[in-house]
Design a protein around this motif. Structure first.
Motif, PDB file in Angstrom:
ATOM      1  N   GLN A  72       0.843  -1.237  -0.159  1.00 32.05           N
ATOM      2  CA  GLN A  72      -0.035   0.058   0.111  1.00 32.05           C
ATOM      3  C   GLN A  72       0.907   1.202   0.052  1.00 32.05           C
ATOM      4  N   GLN A  75       2.238   1.541  -3.425  1.00 37.71           N
ATOM      5  CA  GLN A  75       1.255   2.098  -4.368  1.00 37.71           C
ATOM      6  C   GLN A  75       0.992   3.551  -4.322  1.00 37.71           C
ATOM      7  N   ALA A  76       1.010   3.827  -2.841  1.00 34.02           N
ATOM      8  CA  ALA A  76       0.835   5.443  -2.680  1.00 34.02           C
ATOM      9  C   ALA A  76       1.814   6.210  -3.041  1.00 34.02           C
ATOM     10  N   GLN A  78       3.774   5.432  -5.474  1.00 36.61           N
ATOM     11  CA  GLN A  78       3.915   5.399  -7.000  1.00 36.61           C
ATOM     12  C   GLN A  78       2.598   6.519  -7.525  1.00 36.61           C
ATOM     13  N   GLN A  79       1.744   6.341  -6.986  1.00 38.03           N
ATOM     14  CA  GLN A  79       0.603   7.216  -7.310  1.00 38.03           C
ATOM     15  C   GLN A  79       0.846   8.789  -7.274  1.00 38.03           C
ATOM     16  N   LYS A  80       1.714   9.169  -6.042  1.00 39.82           N
ATOM     17  CA  LYS A  80       2.053  10.481  -5.969  1.00 39.82           C
ATOM     18  C   LYS A  80       3.023  10.766  -6.799  1.00 39.82           C
ATOM     19  N   GLU A  82       3.151   9.679  -9.763  1.00 42.15           N
ATOM     20  CA  GLU A  82       2.742   9.932 -11.050  1.00 42.15           C
ATOM     21  C   GLU A  82       1.746  11.105 -11.229  1.00 42.15           C
ATOM     22  N   VAL A  83       1.182  11.419 -10.183  1.00 47.35           N
ATOM     23  CA  VAL A  83       0.397  12.801  -9.915  1.00 47.35           C
ATOM     24  C   VAL A  83       1.450  14.025 -10.039  1.00 47.35           C
TER      25      VAL A  83
END
Length: 227
Positions: A72, A75-76, A78-80, A82-83
């Motif tokens: 998690q 993933q968080a 990685q998402q940050k 990407e954002v």
């Protein structure tokens, strides 16, 4: 009849030795104790097995929970990333600048012994901060197609032209040129360039340039689209 049966039983009981009777009586308690000891040992072993299994399951469950937490977090992160990357891409898509030679007053720049970069100090627009007013250099923040336009104004004296070349890295691209004996003269050019990240673009003076509060000598550019 009853007397005969009773007498027969007495004879049979009398025929069994006393020692064998005692051994038979003792055999039953010893078997029970052995069974109890075996049962107790089995219960102790079962308890140990259950405790070990519970401990192993708890450790395995903790490992799985830690693994899920790690996934998690990754993933968080990685998402940050990407954002942030999308935000950065959105920012670098917004690139445009316009500047003139002088902030105030009036002056004729040049001629110089060698071609000299012009530094456009009066910045009107610098979206994306890709233009540096201290060096006069534009640096491409993203790979893409860019459009540039530059104008050089001068007072004609039949000696020096109003001439300036747009330079990409160290390559001369186009020259804006005008020469006349008297009066005000100016020349302009425009060009579309494919730039890589980090490529630099600037204007190099080959004659004279005049500027005043009307801002005759200018340099502008913007990103058409990224590639």
């Amino acid at each position: 009849m009853k007397i005969s049966v009773s007498f027969t039983l007495l004879l049979l009981l009398g025929s069994v030795p006393a020692s064998e009777g005692v051994e038979c009586q003792r055999a039953f308690p010893e078997d029970i104790y052995a069974a109890l000891r075996e049962t107790t040992a089995s219960l102790v072993q079962l308890k140990a097995d259950v405790t070990l299994q519970t401990t192993e399951q708890a450790a395995q469950l903790k490992t799985e929970v830690d693994k899920l937490k790690q996934q998690q977090q990754e993933q968080a992160a990685q998402q940050k990333t990407e954002v942030d990357k999308l935000k950065q891409q959105q920012l670098v898509r917004q690139v445009a600048f316009s500047a003139s030679l002088l902030v105030a007053g009036e002056a004729t720049i040049g001629p110089f012994p060698t071609a000299t970069p012009l530094i456009f100090k009066h910045v009107v627009t610098n979206i994306g901060n890709a233009y540096n007013s201290n060096s006069g250099v534009f640096t491409a923040p993203v790979r893409g197609a860019y459009y540039f336009e530059w104008t050089v104004g001068a007072l004609g004296d039949n000696s020096y032209p109003s001439a300036a070349v747009l330079v990409k890295n160290s390559e001369n691209v186009f020259m804006a040129f005008e020469q006349q004996a008297a009066g005000f003269m100016s020349s302009s050019k425009g060009v579309t360039l494919l730039l890589e990240v980090g490529d630099v673009v600037f204007v190099r003076l080959h004659g004279v340039a005049f500027d005043d509060y009307n801002h005759h000598t200018t340099f502008s550019g913007f990103l058409l689209f990224p590639m």
